[in-house]
Design an enzyme around this catalytic site. Structure first.
Site, PDB file in Angstrom:
ATOM      1  N   LYS A   3     -30.736-139.684 -10.393  1.00 41.63           N
ATOM      2  CA  LYS A   3     -32.151-140.042 -10.185  1.00 41.63           C
ATOM      3  C   LYS A   3     -32.422-141.377 -10.870  1.00 41.63           C
ATOM      4  CE  LYS A   3     -36.763-137.887 -10.692  1.00 41.63           C
ATOM      5  NZ  LYS A   3     -37.512-136.791 -11.315  1.00 41.63           N
ATOM      6  N   SER A  16     -40.853-135.039  -7.924  1.00 39.28           N
ATOM      7  CA  SER A  16     -40.509-136.437  -7.778  1.00 39.28           C
ATOM      8  C   SER A  16     -39.057-136.670  -7.383  1.00 39.28           C
ATOM      9  CB  SER A  16     -40.781-137.172  -9.074  1.00 39.28           C
ATOM     10  OG  SER A  16     -39.951-136.672 -10.119  1.00 39.28           O
ATOM     11  N   SER A  25     -40.489-131.278 -10.903  1.00 36.34           N
ATOM     12  CA  SER A  25     -39.795-132.342 -10.171  1.00 36.34           C
ATOM     13  C   SER A  25     -38.323-132.072  -9.869  1.00 36.34           C
ATOM     14  CB  SER A  25     -39.912-133.672 -10.919  1.00 36.34           C
ATOM     15  OG  SER A  25     -41.215-134.183 -10.776  1.00 36.34           O
TER      16      SER A  25
END
Lengths: 110, 495, 505
Positions: free
Chosen positions: C80, C155, C179
């Site tokens: 990420k 996210s 997330s």
């Protein structure tokens, strides 16, 4: 399985655009009049939803700031290498005399 | 320059209330929240890492030694140590703060409710300490432009070497009832803090280097009034003398304003080295710092055992130490008062005695020749570029007969001028007493030969006539002879 | 080698260790898959082909030299873009950090590299991890591999989509309010938020410090556990890191034995607002676990209904402070510096241009919540609610071993559907937020497809702090039962769509 998803108090907080503009200033964000008009009602909706917290937050509840009750996490006072000056300055928008160059500082006497 | 009122007149009509906030830079090896080198100076931006540069993703970790220092400072100031305290974020935007918040302590400081007794001119004054808390220093700004001042700079440059240096903020409660002594007590308090930091070994406490920085709060209230007046906070008060001068100045300035029917603006003011204060940011537009508990750090909860361990490392309390040293040194009350009244001299004499000198000689030099030289340059004794060990060495040379007191003063002059340690100055300036009997003997013989009539008188038993010959020999030796030895030699030859 | 990309991380690691496959070949296979499909999915913001191949070659060399490495050595991973990796672009999905290359690596990144895990590149996310759809990325949305018109969650939508599109066998996420778990839920993958303090936050760009927690993402429970073991454990650079042994997550994932376990269904996390297919699959999952020997009871956590409100005070407050540093002075974007403007104005123009609408909204909300006069009413009260939620968890865990709920009330919604309705968007995280507030371990596991739209449904398992292994144990039991019922793990059902057949290299 019952239960309502969110408590709402029904109390409208209503932030004025002036108030939002003041907050944006405090947060150092330039906000256009259009943006102000969009953001203010959006914030109201959120604030309305969050107003419920005061319903249950009694004086006898101890606030919880950390998920786990750790205390006294300290580091030994021993120097370890950090960044080189080149690394430190490499990503700076402006550099002069090995220092970070920043625009002039107005409205302050320090 | 503002209108000023006569100092005594102000004090006849108003009671001043004093408050002092002192920032102390700790001399820990590393910074408050990262392992960067905390030593002062260095090439710009060479003592930095992701944490003190506030890079995305970096996290703080508390320096355990800094917490120890904070607790020791608190204990030495008679404070209670909080069993549970926290760091908080003080949010404000400024380019010298890499995270745009300062990690500090807010409503839960580590030390609180302390007390200090100060002895000023034989009178004891009690100072109440509100709190001692831990925080971090900011980076250093330099302003590019013709004047180098912030107001008309074209832009500024930032060096973050100092960002993250551990700072202890020591805050007094409002101190009233000092009357005309307010400036003296303010100065004595700062001197006390400075000496205490040195004794604790937690800070270099050099005011000229910014290790110790003082903000001075002062307000005036009409005599007998129960409410405090509006106060000003004067920043950049960075010497003992400046504290005294700034207080005196603000008392006179506020007195003039109030007496003329005006009012004092609650504001931050700036001390100018030329001897006056000027307005800074007005307190009415106080920043909203949005304090909240620092989520990246966990609470500091010192155990009672740890606190007691640290208490055991404290230096002797000042009053107790003064009494002990007076007995050890055999000083009279009057002599001791001179010592206590001269800032820093107690430590310097103690260290000089520790380096081998007698107490009376140490006192003689520090309060005599060296105090005179400090006064000449408006410096503190402790700031003179001479060490107690060097003073002890000079005295040792006097005791050995290598130097006379007069020569010793020349040696001090040389050391203070940066010519090296005492032995080096003696060598380079050629100051040693001539103890070589050969050279001395030649000079004596020459004088006897030159003044046969005087020599005859001495031979005839008029020993007091030797004075004339001694003087002539000393002159010939340009003072670098021991007069007693010269006398011995003359009497030997004319026996 | 397209069959390679369908293997689990555990299988890949085993074959690489046995030298049946080289790390370079495996890495190349995933790089090829990214090249083939990522235009459609947009899971990656940056692909580091050169670095990944070099890392893989180094692993191969060590293994060829006879060195014993960990079980995931040579296995690729999608990182990420919130984790710093020295020298590589790290944007947090924001224009503010476009072009920024950090001079240091996150502790997690370093542990991945030390374990021989090959980092393929950086994945897309909502700007500074603020969002539940990845639509708030400054660099365009990521698409859900199950239906490209839908969101992959947020996210960490880039990480979850990279798994579902077989572009990576492993991925890293961070979870502040869901997330990791919500994207896992809507992409039919596995995602675990470890106990707060179980994994290091050092070098992970902060959103809300007291809630953020890095965690593993994978297509299977065992893969997630193996990754968990690599990244977890005490880090002296993170003051909130727990100095305790890592819970036995791999052992629990291999076992999957829930016989005699007491599982509590949270009354407050269901009912109105939950999609029928979500409720159906959740109910079936309970039956499967019951059949595997667990006892199912209902437990009430009365303060959970206040969690979302309290979260939207604590999170923005911390956001407003954590994001203050993006001021254009030391790194990243600087806007409007024409030589005459002062610092204050340049900072404000930089932050206007560099931040997207959602980030600005949260910063302003947080500034309000912390500003003088409101602290007690908002932030202070929210911290009290946090305590009440933790107390609810404590009381519940005194009765049951784990708590369960749907991971998110609905399946993946359409891109654009909720973007102008913040509150609707925020409700995606209704079920996941309580575990962030209390700091306990929590994971999302595939429970099947919702009949009405054929989209994945996630099953959330919550365990007490430091009992992360229980999350994996229940997850593994569910995975086994669903695989038996459906003939494989959930992502197998879209493998045919993303993995070209009969193209053996």
């Amino acid at each position: 399985m019952a239960g309502s998803p969110i408590h709402t108090s029904g109390v409208s907080v209503a932030l004025s655009t002036e108030e939002v503009a003041r907050l944006a200033g405090l947060a150092r964000i330039t906000v256009s009049a259009e943006e102000l008009a969009t953001i203010a009602p959006q914030l109201d909706i959120v604030l309305d939803a969050v107003a419920s917290v005061s319903e249950v937050a009694n004086a006898d509840v101890t606030p919880m700031t950390h998920a786990l009750p750790l205390t006294n996490v300290f580091r030994d006072d021993v120097v370890r290498p950090g960044l080189t000056r080149e690394q430190a300055l490499a990503m700076a928008p402006a550099v002069e005399e090995d220092r970070f160059r920043v625009p002039r500082i107005l409205g302050e006497e320090a | 320059m503002a209108e000023l009122m006569d100092y005594d007149e102000v004090l006849a009509r108003f009671d001043p209330t004093l408050g002092l906030e002192v920032h102390v830079e700790l001399n820990t090896a590393t910074k408050m929240f990262c392992a960067c080198d905390n030593s002062p100076g260095g090439e710009p931006n060479t003592k930095v890492c992701p944490v003190c540069l506030g890079l995305p993703g970096s996290l703080p970790v508390v320096n355990g030694r800094a917490v120890e220092s904070a607790i020791r400072i608190g204990l030495a100031l008679g404070c209670s140590i909080a069993p549970w305290s926290r760091f908080a974020r003080k949010n404000y935007f400024y380019p010298d703060m890499t995270k745009d918040f300062q990690t500090s302590q807010y409503d839960e400081p580590i030390c609180f409710d302390g007390h200090v007794d100060l002895l000023v001119d034989g009178q004891t004054y009690g100072i109440e300490i509100e709190r001692v808390h831990m925080e971090e220093d900011a980076g250093k700004l330099t302003h590019a432009g013709a004047s180098g001042r912030i107001q008309d700079a074209d832009y500024s440059l930032v060096d973050y070497n100092r960002a993250g240096t551990p700072l202890m903020e020591i805050v007094t409660k409002p101190i009233g009832g000092l009357g005309a002594h307010t400036p003296d007590v303010g100065r004595a308090y700062l001197a006390h803090l400075r000496d205490l930091m040195v004794a604790l070994g937690v800070s270099d406490a050099r005011m000229e280097a910014g290790n110790l920085r003082c903000d001075v709060n002062i307000s005036l209230a009409p005599k007998g009034a129960t409410e405090l007046g509006k106060r000003t906070e004067t920043k950049n008060v960075n010497s003992l003398r400046a504290v005294e001068d700034a207080l005196r100045y603000e008392i006179r300035r506020q007195g003039a304003l109030l007496s003329a029917g005006g009012s004092v603006t609650q504001e931050t003011r700036h001390w100018n080295e030329q001897g006056w204060t000027s307005p800074g940011r007005s307190k009415e537009q106080a920043e909203d710092y949005r304090y909240f508990p620092e989520p990246d750090l966990v609470p500091v909860a010192p155990s009672a055992a740890w606190i007691e361990e640290l208490r055991a490392t404290l230096p002797e309390p000042p009053a107790q130490r003064r009494a002990r040293l007076q007995t050890q040194w055999g000083f009279t009350d009057l002599e001791m008062r001179d010592v206590v009244g001269t800032s820093g001299s107690l430590d310097l004499i103690d260290a000089t005695v520790g380096a081998g000198a007698s107490a009376s000689s140490a006192r003689k030099w520090w309060l005599g020749e060296l105090a005179r030289r400090a006064n000449e340059t408006d410096a503190e004794l402790a700031d003179l570029p001479i060490t107690p060990a060097q003073v002890a060495r000079v005295q040792a040379l006097v005791d050995a007969g290598t130097l006379t007191d007069k020569l010793a003063r020349s040696v001090f002059e040389g050391v203070l001028a940066g010519e090296g340690d005492p032995d080096a100055v003696v060598a380079s300036r050629g100051l040693a007493v001539v103890s070589d009997d050969g050279a001395l003997g030649e000079a004596v013989d020459a004088v006897i030969a030159a003044q046969p009539d005087v020599a005859d008188k001495i031979r005839a038993g008029k020993v007091q006539a030797a004075g004339a010959l001694i003087g002539a020999v000393m002159k010939a030796m340009r003072g670098q002879a021991d007069a007693a030895r010269v006398r011995e030699l003359i009497l030997e030859r004319l026996a | 080698m397209t069959d390679v990309i369908r293997l689990t991380a555990a299988e890949l690691g085993r074959k690489i260790a046995a030298r049946e496959l080289t790390a370079v070949a495996v890495t190349q296979a995933f790089l090829d898959q990214i090249a083939r499909n990522d235009d459609a999915v947009h899971a990656f913001l940056y692909v580091d082909a050169e670095g990944a191949l070099a890392q893989a070659a180094a692993v191969d060399a060590r293994l060829d030299a006879g060195e014993t490495m960990g079980p995931l050595a040579g296995v690729p991973l999608a990182l990420k873009d919130l984790f710093t990796q020295a020298g590589l672009p790290t944007t947090a999905g924001s224009r503010m950090l476009q072009g920024w290359r950090p001079p240091y690596s996150a502790t997690v990144t370093q542990r991945l590299i030390d374990a021989g895990i090959v980092i393929l590149g950086k994945t897309n996310l909502d700007e500074f991890a603020m969002g539940s759809s990845t639509e708030n990325s400054a660099f365009g949305p990521t698409h859900n591999p199950w239906d490209l018109a839908r969101i992959p969650g947020g996210s960490g939508g880039g990480s979850s989509a990279s798994l579902a599109a077989f572009e990576a066998p492993l991925a890293m996420g961070t979870d502040t309010g869901g997330s990791i778990r919500q994207p896992a839920s809507v992409t039919g993958t596995v995602g675990v938020k470890p106990t707060y303090g179980g994994t290091s936050r050092f070098g992970v760009i902060a959103m809300a410090s007291s809630l953020d927690q890095p965690g593993p993402c994978a297509r299977t429970v065992l893969d997630a556990a193996l990754l968990h073991e690599v990244i977890a454990g005490h880090d002296p650079l993170d003051s909130t890191s727990i100095d305790a042994p890592v819970p036995p997550v791999v052992e629990a994932a291999r076992s999957g034995d829930v016989s005699g376990m007491k599982i509590g269904v949270v009354t407050e996390l269901g009912g109105e607002g939950y999609a029928p297919g979500v409720e159906q699959r959740f109910g079936e999952a309970l039956d499967l676990l019951r059949a595997a020997g667990a006892e199912i009871v209902e437990v009430s956590c009365p303060h959970f209904s206040y969690a979302l409100g309290a979260y939207y005070l604590i999170m923005p407050s911390e956001v407003s402070s954590n994001l203050a540093r993006y001021d254009g002075m030391r790194y990243g974007l600087r806007a409007g510096d024409d030589g005459s403007r002062g610092t204050e104005e340049v900072m404000a123009l930089t932050r206007e241009e560099g931040f997207g609408a959602e980030v600005k909204r949260r910063i302003i909300l947080g500034t309000y919540a912390l500003s003088s006069g409101y602290y007690d009413a908002y932030y202070g009260s929210a911290q009290k609610v946090r305590r009440l939620i933790a107390d609810d968890f404590d009381a519940a865990f005194a009765q049951v071993d784990v708590l369960v709920s749907p991971s998110t009330p609905t399946t993946a919604f359409r891109i654009g559907e909720r973007i102008d309705d913040p509150l609707a968007m925020y409700k995606s995280d209704l079920c996941t937020i309580p575990s962030n507030m209390a700091g306990n371990a929590s994971g999302s596991f595939p429970a099947g497809l919702a009949p009405e739209d054929g989209l994945p449904v996630g099953f959330q398992v919550m365990a007490p702090p430091l009992a992360d292994d229980r999350v994996y144990r229940v997850g593994a039991a569910l995975e086994r039962a669903v695989a038996e019922r459906d003939g494989g793990v959930l992502t197998d059902q879209i493998a045919a769509r993303w993995v070209p057949q009969a193209q053996e290299a």
